[in-house]
Motif scaffolding. Structure first.
Motif, short mmCIF file in Angstrom:
data_model
loop_
_atom_site.label_atom_id
_atom_site.label_comp_id
_atom_site.label_asym_id
_atom_site.label_seq_id
_atom_site.Cartn_x
_atom_site.Cartn_y
_atom_site.Cartn_z
N ARG A 1 42.64 36.14 37.20
CA ARG A 1 43.79 35.40 36.64
C ARG A 1 45.09 35.84 37.30
O ARG A 1 46.02 35.04 37.44
N GLU A 2 45.16 37.10 37.70
CA GLU A 2 46.36 37.60 38.35
C GLU A 2 46.62 36.87 39.66
O GLU A 2 47.77 36.58 40.01
N VAL B 1 45.56 33.78 40.44
CA VAL B 1 45.96 32.41 40.12
C VAL B 1 47.44 32.38 39.75
O VAL B 1 48.17 31.47 40.16
#
Length: 207
Positions: A167-168, A170
């Motif tokens: 997620r980081e 993205v």
């Protein structure tokens, strides 16, 4: 139509998780249409590309290796897999071919995701645009898998830690993400518990 530069895109299949919520069973070895889920998903990844399919796995020995026997895939042991998903991402992205213009990331525990869905996401990829990430989404717009990352994002995986699932990375794309709608909840529906599996099988019998 898929960009000719993507016909041999590398595909990373994440399959190194510990399946803790299955209470002793392994969700990736659950049978789906006569084959263990992991083998079925590896077949789907193989159908999506002429390039390498890299399967991130727990350190051997582990039963998951055996279900990949005979498939044209590259098993990749993740020594620190117990740390979480980001350990698999670090290891797998470091193993990508240097000339790849992009890479597809796929979770192994999404049984409704089919080869046609992977192809649909690949068809949406425009390497000449300013988009950095293309990802499958549910029919109601929730982001999911598969995810295609442009080459310029690869280096961002090197320092990931924990269980953020990328997620980081993205977030670093700062909105330069294109969602590709896939049918139903195929892009996100994972089966983590025996109850999840029972419900999913019951739904399939009712169709």
């Amino acid at each position: 139509m898929i960009d000719p530069r993507l016909t041999d895109i590398p595909v990373i299949l994440l399959a190194a998780g510990q399946s803790r919520r299955m209470r002793g069973a392994d969700k990736l070895l659950e049978p789906v249409e006569g084959a263990p889920l992991l083998r079925r998903q590896a077949d789907s990844a193989r159908a999506a590309t002429d390039g390498p399919v890299i399967v991130a796995l727990p350190p051997p020995p582990h039963p998951r290796y055996a279900v990949l026997t005979g498939l044209d895939v590259t098993p990749l042991a993740v020594p620190d897999a117990a740390e979480g998903m980001n350990a698999s991402l670090r290891t797998a992205f470091a193993a990508l071919p240097t000339g790849a213009p992009a890479a597809m990331l796929l979770l192994a525990d999404l049984p409704d995701l089919l080869p046609a869905h992977l192809a649909r996401v690949l068809e949406a990829v425009d390497l000449d645009s300013d988009t950095l990430i293309w990802r499958g989404a549910t029919e109601d717009g929730a982001p999911g898998h598969p995810i295609v990352f442009a080459k310029s994002m690869f280096a961002e995986f090197a320092n990931l830690s924990g269980d953020g699932g990328g997620r980081e990375v993205v977030a670093l794309a700062k909105g330069r993400v294109k969602l590709v709608s896939l049918p139903g909840q195929a892009a996100r529906r994972d089966l983590d518990t025996p109850e999840d599996w029972a419900d999913w099988r019951a739904e399939r019998r009712e169709r």
